[in-house]
Design a protein around this motif. Structure first.
Motif, PDB file in Angstrom:
ATOM      1  N   PHE A  40       0.827  -1.203   0.000  1.00  0.00           N
ATOM      2  CA  PHE A  40       0.000   0.000   0.000  1.00  0.00           C
ATOM      3  C   PHE A  40       0.868   1.263   0.000  1.00  0.00           C
ATOM      4  CE2 PHE A  40      -3.492  -2.813   1.189  1.00  0.00           C
ATOM      5  CZ  PHE A  40      -4.550  -2.236   0.492  1.00  0.00           C
ATOM      6  N   SER A  41       2.006   1.209   0.671  1.00  0.00           N
ATOM      7  CA  SER A  41       2.916   2.357   0.663  1.00  0.00           C
ATOM      8  C   SER A  41       3.437   2.628  -0.745  1.00  0.00           C
ATOM      9  CB  SER A  41       4.086   2.112   1.619  1.00  0.00           C
ATOM     10  OG  SER A  41       3.627   1.981   2.943  1.00  0.00           O
ATOM     11  N   ASN A  42       3.830   1.559  -1.430  1.00  0.00           N
ATOM     12  CA  ASN A  42       4.294   1.713  -2.813  1.00  0.00           C
ATOM     13  C   ASN A  42       3.206   2.310  -3.693  1.00  0.00           C
ATOM     14  OD1 ASN A  42       6.707   0.638  -2.078  1.00  0.00           O
ATOM     15  ND2 ASN A  42       6.449  -1.314  -3.115  1.00  0.00           N
ATOM     16  N   ALA A  43       1.974   1.818  -3.527  1.00  0.00           N
ATOM     17  CA  ALA A  43       0.862   2.327  -4.330  1.00  0.00           C
ATOM     18  C   ALA A  43       0.619   3.805  -4.037  1.00  0.00           C
ATOM     19  CB  ALA A  43      -0.401   1.513  -4.038  1.00  0.00           C
ATOM     20  N   PHE A  44       0.743   4.186  -2.771  1.00  0.00           N
ATOM     21  CA  PHE A  44       0.530   5.583  -2.402  1.00  0.00           C
ATOM     22  C   PHE A  44       1.603   6.484  -3.017  1.00  0.00           C
ATOM     23  CE2 PHE A  44       1.385   9.145   0.526  1.00  0.00           C
ATOM     24  CZ  PHE A  44       0.154   9.789   0.449  1.00  0.00           C
ATOM     25  N   PHE A  45       2.858   6.032  -2.974  1.00  0.00           N
ATOM     26  CA  PHE A  45       3.932   6.847  -3.542  1.00  0.00           C
ATOM     27  C   PHE A  45       3.821   6.941  -5.066  1.00  0.00           C
ATOM     28  CE2 PHE A  45       6.143   5.958   0.542  1.00  0.00           C
ATOM     29  CZ  PHE A  45       6.375   7.277   0.887  1.00  0.00           C
ATOM     30  N   MET A  46       3.350   5.862  -5.681  1.00  0.00           N
ATOM     31  CA  MET A  46       3.126   5.911  -7.132  1.00  0.00           C
ATOM     32  C   MET A  46       2.035   6.928  -7.454  1.00  0.00           C
ATOM     33  SD  MET A  46       3.352   1.885  -8.188  1.00  0.00           S
ATOM     34  CE  MET A  46       2.790   2.208  -9.851  1.00  0.00           C
ATOM     35  N   TRP A  47       0.960   6.924  -6.665  1.00  0.00           N
ATOM     36  CA  TRP A  47      -0.120   7.897  -6.873  1.00  0.00           C
ATOM     37  C   TRP A  47       0.393   9.315  -6.646  1.00  0.00           C
ATOM     38  CZ3 TRP A  47      -2.150  11.355  -3.296  1.00  0.00           C
ATOM     39  CH2 TRP A  47      -3.287  12.050  -3.715  1.00  0.00           C
ATOM     40  N   LEU A  48       1.208   9.484  -5.600  1.00  0.00           N
ATOM     41  CA  LEU A  48       1.728  10.797  -5.263  1.00  0.00           C
ATOM     42  C   LEU A  48       2.605  11.346  -6.381  1.00  0.00           C
ATOM     43  CD1 LEU A  48       1.287  12.465  -2.663  1.00  0.00           C
ATOM     44  CD2 LEU A  48       3.548  11.721  -1.897  1.00  0.00           C
ATOM     45  N   SER A  49       3.490  10.510  -6.911  1.00  0.00           N
ATOM     46  CA  SER A  49       4.407  10.961  -7.966  1.00  0.00           C
ATOM     47  C   SER A  49       3.697  11.156  -9.294  1.00  0.00           C
ATOM     48  CB  SER A  49       5.544   9.944  -8.127  1.00  0.00           C
ATOM     49  OG  SER A  49       5.031   8.677  -8.473  1.00  0.00           O
ATOM     50  N   THR A  50       2.512  10.523  -9.448  1.00  0.00           N
ATOM     51  CA  THR A  50       1.751  10.679 -10.694  1.00  0.00           C
ATOM     52  C   THR A  50       0.980  11.989 -10.724  1.00  0.00           C
ATOM     53  OG1 THR A  50       1.508   8.277 -10.908  1.00  0.00           O
ATOM     54  CG2 THR A  50      -0.022   9.652 -12.176  1.00  0.00           C
ATOM     55  N   ASP A  55       8.316  19.793  -8.408  1.00  0.00           N
ATOM     56  CA  ASP A  55       8.326  21.006  -7.580  1.00  0.00           C
ATOM     57  C   ASP A  55       7.300  20.921  -6.456  1.00  0.00           C
ATOM     58  OD1 ASP A  55      10.326  22.111  -9.088  1.00  0.00           O
ATOM     59  OD2 ASP A  55       8.951  23.176 -10.443  1.00  0.00           O
ATOM     60  N   GLN A  56       6.123  20.389  -6.752  1.00  0.00           N
ATOM     61  CA  GLN A  56       5.090  20.247  -5.731  1.00  0.00           C
ATOM     62  C   GLN A  56       5.513  19.259  -4.639  1.00  0.00           C
ATOM     63  OE1 GLN A  56       1.855  19.174  -8.377  1.00  0.00           O
ATOM     64  NE2 GLN A  56       0.852  21.161  -8.087  1.00  0.00           N
ATOM     65  N   LEU A  57       6.146  18.176  -5.062  1.00  0.00           N
ATOM     66  CA  LEU A  57       6.634  17.189  -4.084  1.00  0.00           C
ATOM     67  C   LEU A  57       7.703  17.799  -3.194  1.00  0.00           C
ATOM     68  CD1 LEU A  57       6.878  13.978  -6.310  1.00  0.00           C
ATOM     69  CD2 LEU A  57       5.371  14.310  -4.354  1.00  0.00           C
ATOM     70  N   THR A  58       8.595  18.565  -3.790  1.00  0.00           N
ATOM     71  CA  THR A  58       9.668  19.194  -3.028  1.00  0.00           C
ATOM     72  C   THR A  58       9.131  20.255  -2.074  1.00  0.00           C
ATOM     73  OG1 THR A  58      11.149  18.860  -4.914  1.00  0.00           O
ATOM     74  CG2 THR A  58      11.870  20.397  -3.222  1.00  0.00           C
ATOM     75  N   ASP A  59       8.087  20.966  -2.513  1.00  0.00           N
ATOM     76  CA  ASP A  59       7.540  22.062  -1.718  1.00  0.00           C
ATOM     77  C   ASP A  59       6.713  21.565  -0.527  1.00  0.00           C
ATOM     78  OD1 ASP A  59       6.896  24.632  -0.935  1.00  0.00           O
ATOM     79  OD2 ASP A  59       5.147  24.740  -2.251  1.00  0.00           O
ATOM     80  N   TYR A  60       5.699  20.763  -0.793  1.00  0.00           N
ATOM     81  CA  TYR A  60       4.821  20.329   0.304  1.00  0.00           C
ATOM     82  C   TYR A  60       4.378  18.866   0.193  1.00  0.00           C
ATOM     83  CZ  TYR A  60       1.111  20.989  -3.202  1.00  0.00           C
ATOM     84  OH  TYR A  60       0.339  20.913  -4.329  1.00  0.00           O
TER      85      TYR A  60
END
Length: 304
Positions: A40-50, A55-60
């Motif tokens: 589930f963690s992998n799936a969440f990070f895949m969703w997050l990076s998609t 820049d958004q990931l780096t910011d918040y």
């Protein structure tokens, strides 16, 4: 630190609640549940990076996993208030054995030196297989092999799913067969599949889905090991002994293996396979040891 607390605690808590004949399969379910969390963690990070830019990931965006984890961490705290202590602990509490905070370590190092050594070797097997197959292998493979990133990412997730099934399978089998025999057979299969996996990558990796899934299933051998760990130590120092073996060994492996194996892989592409082969041989040796070992002490025995 939090993960290091909950893993041994979960194994001990479940082992001391279930009937003895279901000990192995119950512990394997707990181990499999950790892998469900990884999935589930992998799936969440895949969703997050998609759905977020760099820049958004780096910011918040990087804060989101921490916020969600903070919310989820309250669930176990609520659960502890709804479930009772284990029968073994309640009996131990009534007998007033081990009430001093220093007593568990005193008893552990006085009477359980052999169990500590065996526990650390078994934890070496668990931590090495889990770290390499689940966490490190994708990055290590990319050092020397070029594969389709989307297909490879899906293959890695599929391997985790099959490792979950493998944990439960080995837990069920070792519930009815000699632990040592199953550990030997499982270690041999893991060695063979790990070598076959890298030979397949060298040949082009056309069947990466099948090979990675089989590797994950073979790596599920880790699911049967906790049932032995909980039987190594007497009731009054069980959690102390398991936590000591697990966290010390996992800490060493977690520091040395990523750096050492990462450097070795730049020199020899088969380094991950060779390392797991080495760990597999340790598993075979431990399996032969347990195969010839007399019956374990009862899980509710106490040392004072």
């Amino acid at each position: 630190m939090a993960y290091g607390l909950y893993v041994p605690l979960a194994w001990v808590f479940v082992a001391e609640h279930v009937p003895r004949q279901y000990l192995s399969v119950a512990c394997s379910y707990v181990t499999a549940s950790f892998l469900v969390g990884v999935l589930f963690s992998n799936a969440f990070f895949m969703w997050l990076s998609t759905f977020m830019t760099t820049d958004q990931l780096t910011d918040y965006g990087w804060r989101l996993p921490f916020l969600i984890a903070a919310v989820l961490s309250f669930l176990p705290l609520l659960m502890w208030r709804l479930v009772g202590e284990t029968p073994f602990f309640l009996a131990l509490d009534k007998s007033k054995i081990g009430t001093s905070a220093s007593e568990p370590f005193t008893i552990l190092f006085k009477h359980c030196k052999h169990s500590i050594f065996v526990g650390m070797v078994l934890t070496l097997v668990i931590s090495s297989i889990t770290s390499v197959v689940i966490l490190l292998l994708p990055d290590l493979i990319e050092i020397n092999f070029v594969l389709d990133s989307d297909l490879f990412g899906f293959s890695h997730s599929l391997a985790i799913i099959f490792m979950i099934f493998g944990c439960i399978f080995y837990g069920m089998v070792s519930n009815h067969e000699n632990f040592g025999k199953i550990l030997v057979v499982g270690s041999v299969l893991l060695i063979a599949q790990m070598l076959a996996f890298f030979y397949h990558l060298q040949a082009g990796g056309d069947y990466i889905l099948i090979m990675y899934a089989l590797l994950g299933f073979c790596a599920g051998i880790v699911g049967m090991v906790p049932a032995i760990l909980v039987q190594l130590f007497p009731t009054n120092v069980r959690l102390t002994g398991m936590a000591f073996c697990y966290n010390i060994t996992y800490g060493i492996v977690g520091v040395l293996v990523p750096f050492g194996l990462g450097y070795a892989t730049t020199l020899i592409s088969f380094s991950p396979a060779l390392y797991i082969t080495f760990i597999g041989f340790i598993g075979i040796i431990m399996g032969l040891y347990f195969y010839n070992l007399p019956e374990y002490k009862k899980i509710d025995h106490v040392i004072s």
